[in-house]
Design a protein around this motif. Structure first.
Motif, PDB file in Angstrom:
ATOM      1  N   ARG A  15      21.924   1.147 -43.714  1.00 33.05           N
ATOM      2  CA  ARG A  15      21.634   1.176 -45.148  1.00 33.05           C
ATOM      3  C   ARG A  15      20.141   0.992 -45.400  1.00 33.05           C
ATOM      4  O   ARG A  15      19.507   0.153 -44.770  1.00 33.05           O
ATOM      5  CB  ARG A  15      22.395   0.067 -45.855  1.00 33.05           C
ATOM      6  CG  ARG A  15      23.876   0.197 -45.721  1.00 33.05           C
ATOM      7  CD  ARG A  15      24.587  -1.025 -46.230  1.00 33.05           C
ATOM      8  NE  ARG A  15      26.021  -0.790 -46.178  1.00 33.05           N
ATOM      9  CZ  ARG A  15      26.918  -1.693 -46.460  1.00 33.05           C
ATOM     10  NH1 ARG A  15      26.549  -2.913 -46.813  1.00 33.05           N
ATOM     11  NH2 ARG A  15      28.188  -1.390 -46.392  1.00 33.05           N
ATOM     12  N   MET A  16      19.606   1.777 -46.341  1.00 34.52           N
ATOM     13  CA  MET A  16      18.198   1.660 -46.704  1.00 34.52           C
ATOM     14  C   MET A  16      18.026   2.054 -48.167  1.00 34.52           C
ATOM     15  O   MET A  16      18.817   2.824 -48.703  1.00 34.52           O
ATOM     16  CB  MET A  16      17.318   2.596 -45.860  1.00 34.52           C
ATOM     17  CG  MET A  16      17.185   2.212 -44.411  1.00 34.52           C
ATOM     18  SD  MET A  16      15.966   3.280 -43.599  1.00 34.52           S
ATOM     19  CE  MET A  16      16.839   3.676 -42.115  1.00 34.52           C
ATOM     20  N   TYR A  17      16.983   1.526 -48.765  1.00 37.46           N
ATOM     21  CA  TYR A  17      16.613   1.965 -50.110  1.00 37.46           C
ATOM     22  C   TYR A  17      15.436   2.927 -49.986  1.00 37.46           C
ATOM     23  O   TYR A  17      14.900   3.165 -48.898  1.00 37.46           O
ATOM     24  CB  TYR A  17      16.335   0.784 -51.033  1.00 37.46           C
ATOM     25  CG  TYR A  17      15.305  -0.203 -50.535  1.00 37.46           C
ATOM     26  CD1 TYR A  17      13.950  -0.013 -50.775  1.00 37.46           C
ATOM     27  CD2 TYR A  17      15.701  -1.345 -49.822  1.00 37.46           C
ATOM     28  CE1 TYR A  17      13.011  -0.916 -50.313  1.00 37.46           C
ATOM     29  CE2 TYR A  17      14.766  -2.252 -49.361  1.00 37.46           C
ATOM     30  CZ  TYR A  17      13.420  -2.034 -49.611  1.00 37.46           C
ATOM     31  OH  TYR A  17      12.495  -2.920 -49.161  1.00 37.46           O
ATOM     32  N   VAL A  40      11.878  11.457 -52.349  1.00 38.31           N
ATOM     33  CA  VAL A  40      12.942  10.663 -51.729  1.00 38.31           C
ATOM     34  C   VAL A  40      14.043  10.393 -52.744  1.00 38.31           C
ATOM     35  O   VAL A  40      15.221  10.644 -52.475  1.00 38.31           O
ATOM     36  CB  VAL A  40      12.387   9.336 -51.165  1.00 38.31           C
ATOM     37  CG1 VAL A  40      13.513   8.434 -50.691  1.00 38.31           C
ATOM     38  CG2 VAL A  40      11.394   9.601 -50.046  1.00 38.31           C
ATOM     39  N   TYR A  41      13.673   9.914 -53.927  1.00 34.44           N
ATOM     40  CA  TYR A  41      14.694   9.566 -54.915  1.00 34.44           C
ATOM     41  C   TYR A  41      15.379  10.799 -55.500  1.00 34.44           C
ATOM     42  O   TYR A  41      16.591  10.770 -55.768  1.00 34.44           O
ATOM     43  CB  TYR A  41      14.103   8.665 -55.999  1.00 34.44           C
ATOM     44  CG  TYR A  41      13.972   7.243 -55.509  1.00 34.44           C
ATOM     45  CD1 TYR A  41      15.111   6.473 -55.273  1.00 34.44           C
ATOM     46  CD2 TYR A  41      12.740   6.679 -55.248  1.00 34.44           C
ATOM     47  CE1 TYR A  41      15.011   5.173 -54.797  1.00 34.44           C
ATOM     48  CE2 TYR A  41      12.627   5.381 -54.775  1.00 34.44           C
ATOM     49  CZ  TYR A  41      13.769   4.626 -54.552  1.00 34.44           C
ATOM     50  OH  TYR A  41      13.669   3.346 -54.075  1.00 34.44           O
ATOM     51  N   GLU A  60      18.942  -8.661 -54.249  1.00 39.63           N
ATOM     52  CA  GLU A  60      18.275  -9.694 -55.043  1.00 39.63           C
ATOM     53  C   GLU A  60      16.873  -9.286 -55.487  1.00 39.63           C
ATOM     54  O   GLU A  60      16.345  -9.818 -56.456  1.00 39.63           O
ATOM     55  CB  GLU A  60      18.237 -11.036 -54.308  1.00 39.63           C
ATOM     56  CG  GLU A  60      17.551 -11.023 -52.955  1.00 39.63           C
ATOM     57  CD  GLU A  60      18.379 -10.448 -51.806  1.00 39.63           C
ATOM     58  OE1 GLU A  60      17.793 -10.192 -50.753  1.00 39.63           O
ATOM     59  OE2 GLU A  60      19.601 -10.242 -51.962  1.00 39.63           O
ATOM     60  N   SER A  61      16.273  -8.316 -54.801  1.00 37.97           N
ATOM     61  CA  SER A  61      14.940  -7.834 -55.173  1.00 37.97           C
ATOM     62  C   SER A  61      15.000  -6.691 -56.173  1.00 37.97           C
ATOM     63  O   SER A  61      13.971  -6.137 -56.540  1.00 37.97           O
ATOM     64  CB  SER A  61      14.191  -7.341 -53.929  1.00 37.97           C
ATOM     65  OG  SER A  61      14.118  -8.359 -52.969  1.00 37.97           O
ATOM     66  N   GLY A  62      16.203  -6.318 -56.589  1.00 31.68           N
ATOM     67  CA  GLY A  62      16.353  -5.224 -57.542  1.00 31.68           C
ATOM     68  C   GLY A  62      16.327  -3.846 -56.902  1.00 31.68           C
ATOM     69  O   GLY A  62      16.241  -2.838 -57.595  1.00 31.68           O
ATOM     70  N   GLN A  63      16.411  -3.793 -55.577  1.00 36.03           N
ATOM     71  CA  GLN A  63      16.400  -2.507 -54.883  1.00 36.03           C
ATOM     72  C   GLN A  63      17.827  -2.068 -54.609  1.00 36.03           C
ATOM     73  O   GLN A  63      18.685  -2.888 -54.288  1.00 36.03           O
ATOM     74  CB  GLN A  63      15.617  -2.632 -53.575  1.00 36.03           C
ATOM     75  CG  GLN A  63      14.176  -2.994 -53.804  1.00 36.03           C
ATOM     76  CD  GLN A  63      13.582  -3.738 -52.627  1.00 36.03           C
ATOM     77  OE1 GLN A  63      14.256  -4.488 -51.942  1.00 36.03           O
ATOM     78  NE2 GLN A  63      12.293  -3.534 -52.418  1.00 36.03           N
ATOM     79  N   ARG A  64      18.057  -0.763 -54.754  1.00 37.49           N
ATOM     80  CA  ARG A  64      19.396  -0.214 -54.545  1.00 37.49           C
ATOM     81  C   ARG A  64      19.450   0.514 -53.212  1.00 37.49           C
ATOM     82  O   ARG A  64      18.910   1.602 -53.084  1.00 37.49           O
ATOM     83  CB  ARG A  64      19.756   0.748 -55.675  1.00 37.49           C
ATOM     84  CG  ARG A  64      21.144   1.343 -55.528  1.00 37.49           C
ATOM     85  CD  ARG A  64      21.525   2.230 -56.679  1.00 37.49           C
ATOM     86  NE  ARG A  64      21.476   1.546 -57.962  1.00 37.49           N
ATOM     87  CZ  ARG A  64      22.454   0.782 -58.464  1.00 37.49           C
ATOM     88  NH1 ARG A  64      23.546   0.586 -57.783  1.00 37.49           N
ATOM     89  NH2 ARG A  64      22.317   0.226 -59.649  1.00 37.49           N
TER      90      ARG A  64
END
Length: 175
Positions: A15-17, A40-41, A60-64
């Motif tokens: 898994r990665m954002y 990327v997005y 927790e850092s707001g990254q999906r």
């Protein structure tokens, strides 16, 4: 390079954002093909739309983070199993440039060839320097990318030599 399949390959690792994917892509290719984070997005959105990845809840850092789906794994396996066709590659800008130079009045084709040869030689020297600067086992993916780029530069120089020989054979005005 297919960004779509590159991101799927990276997500197969785990898994990665978006920013992690961008960094991993650039690390894997030695920053040869830098990615814009927007690419990327946008690609992740399309992959999600096509059912090849799924977003996970924000951390927790707001990254999906994203993860690859079974359909994504099947798509990736098919991509790795399918050879790249010459027709799938982008147009060769240099070949097009030289063809147009031959048919455009006032263009010194030999000068165009020499200018390109000089640039290709400098690129080859830089690629060779970079290749010998990376010697750790973890550098193997990058060295293989460098090898491909070295071979392409060598082939380009060889082709430029062929073009120059063809011009000489054609005589003073090849057009």
């Amino acid at each position: 390079m297919s960004i779509r399949h590159g991101l799927l390959a990276l997500l197969e690792r785990g898994r990665m954002y978006g920013y992690q994917l961008r960094a991993a892509f650039e690390e894997s290719t030695g920053s040869t093909w830098p990615l814009n984070i927007g690419q990327v997005y946008t690609t992740l959105s399309r992959l999600e739309r096509d059912g090849l990845v799924r977003p996970l809840p924000e951390n927790e850092s707001g990254q999906r983070p994203y993860e690859i789906t079974d359909a994504g794994r099947a798509e990736l396996a098919l991509w790795f199993a399918t050879p790249i066709s010459r027709a799938d590659r982008p147009r060769d800008q240099l070949a097009i440039k030289l063809a147009l130079a031959l048919t455009t009045p006032g263009v010194d084709v030999r000068s165009v060839l020499q200018t390109q040869r000089g640039a290709s030689m400098r690129a080859l020297q830089e690629l060779t320097r970079m290749k010998y600067a990376s010697d750790g086992p973890e550098d193997l993916p990058w060295r293989l990318v460098l090898d491909a780029m070295v071979f392409q530069a060598e082939a380009e120089i060889r082709w430029l030599d062929h073009c120059e020989t063809s011009l000489v054979r054609a005589g003073p005005d090849p057009s």
